[in-house]
Design an enzyme around this catalytic site. Structure first.
Site, short mmCIF file in Angstrom:
data_model
loop_
_atom_site.label_atom_id
_atom_site.label_comp_id
_atom_site.label_asym_id
_atom_site.label_seq_id
_atom_site.Cartn_x
_atom_site.Cartn_y
_atom_site.Cartn_z
N ASP A 11 -10.36 -4.02 -5.27
CA ASP A 11 -9.73 -3.13 -4.28
C ASP A 11 -10.41 -1.76 -4.35
OD1 ASP A 11 -8.06 -1.38 -2.91
OD2 ASP A 11 -6.23 -2.44 -3.49
N SER B 32 0.83 -1.20 0.00
CA SER B 32 0.00 0.00 0.00
C SER B 32 0.87 1.26 0.00
CB SER B 32 -0.96 -0.08 1.19
OG SER B 32 -1.97 0.88 1.09
N HIS C 115 -8.05 -4.86 -0.88
CA HIS C 115 -6.78 -4.16 -0.58
C HIS C 115 -5.88 -5.01 0.33
CE1 HIS C 115 -4.40 -0.55 -1.01
NE2 HIS C 115 -4.18 -0.53 0.31
C1 MLT Z 1 -2.78 4.19 1.26
O1 MLT Z 1 -1.74 4.07 1.87
O2 MLT Z 1 -3.84 4.38 1.84
C2 MLT Z 1 -2.81 4.10 -0.22
O3 MLT Z 1 -2.13 3.01 -0.71
C3 MLT Z 1 -2.38 5.28 -0.95
C4 MLT Z 1 -1.36 6.15 -0.30
O4 MLT Z 1 -0.15 5.94 -0.43
O5 MLT Z 1 -1.82 7.09 0.30
#
Ligand code: MLT
Length: 220
Positions: free
Chosen positions: A172, A121, A203
């Protein structure tokens, strides 16, 4: 062998040395590539240790803690809102993390040319911008649920010989569907060999992510 003096590290981090070093005179190939573990929003440097051990048993693990707090949730760069990013902030934080990686790999005597970032993420997003902006510091990357946070292609030839595994989920709610192919294209412009896979997942990580990452790392 003497170790370089401990630099003043800019990121709190954990380091687990490799445990798969071949015995002197053994025919076994060199140790597994060291892994750089980059956690997601709200995580910390402990989060991906189990994943790292599972996908590459015995590999050295370097795991920094994100130094940006979003209401107490740690990240590697600030965002303006969900999915809205400031390119200057991302570029500045990417270089700061890259400088830490250079210092930490030298201090821990890791083979920096083989270092593989494994990011989830927000950690996958900064792993991607490390590949785009500082291609010399990584050998490759496993990007788990990454999106395009910096719409800038890698310099042609800068990623030649480097591999990237891009694993996204087909349901996701955080990553727009066009982002994984766009990110793959930004990396391929630099010459990276990108394997992109859409998994039946959201996710969160699944056992399929672990199996794919394990198989991809084993192919090196
Ligand atoms: C998160 O961390 O929520 C998403 O992947 C996007 C980000 O890097 O903000």
């Amino acid at each position: 062998m003497s170790r370089p003096p401990s630099p003043k590290f800019t990121y709190q981090h954990l380091f687990e040395p490799a445990t798969d070093l071949p015995a002197v005179g053994s025919a076994k190939a060199g140790p597994a590539a060291p892994l750089l573990l980059l956690h997601g929003t709200g995580g910390n440097e402990h989060d991906l240790l189990r994943l790292g051990r599972a996908i590459s048993p015995g590999a050295a693990l370097l795991s920094p803690r994100g130094d940006v707090s979003e209401g107490g949730a740690l990240r590697f760069f600030a965002r303006l809102a969900d999915g809205v990013f400031d390119p200057e902030e991302i570029i500045r934080r990417t270089h700061a993390l890259a400088d830490f990686i250079v210092a930490a790999t030298a201090h821990h005597q890791l083979d920096a040319r083989r270092l593989i970032a494994v990011g989830f993420s927000n950690g996958a997003n900064i792993a991607a911008t490390l590949m785009l902006l500082r291609p010399e510091i990584l050998g490759g990357a496993v990007l788990l649920r990454a999106m395009v946070v910096l719409d800038q292609a890698a310099a042609p030839g800068s990623l030649t010989g480097k591999r990237v595994l891009l694993l996204n989920g087909n349901v996701d709610p955080i990553i727009p569907l066009d982002h994984p192919p766009r990110l793959a294209a930004l990396l391929r412009t630099g010459g990276a060999e990108v394997t992109a896979q859409s998994l039946a997942a959201s996710h969160g990580l699944t056992p399929q992510d672990v199996a794919h990452a394990q198989a991809w790392l084993a192919k090196r």
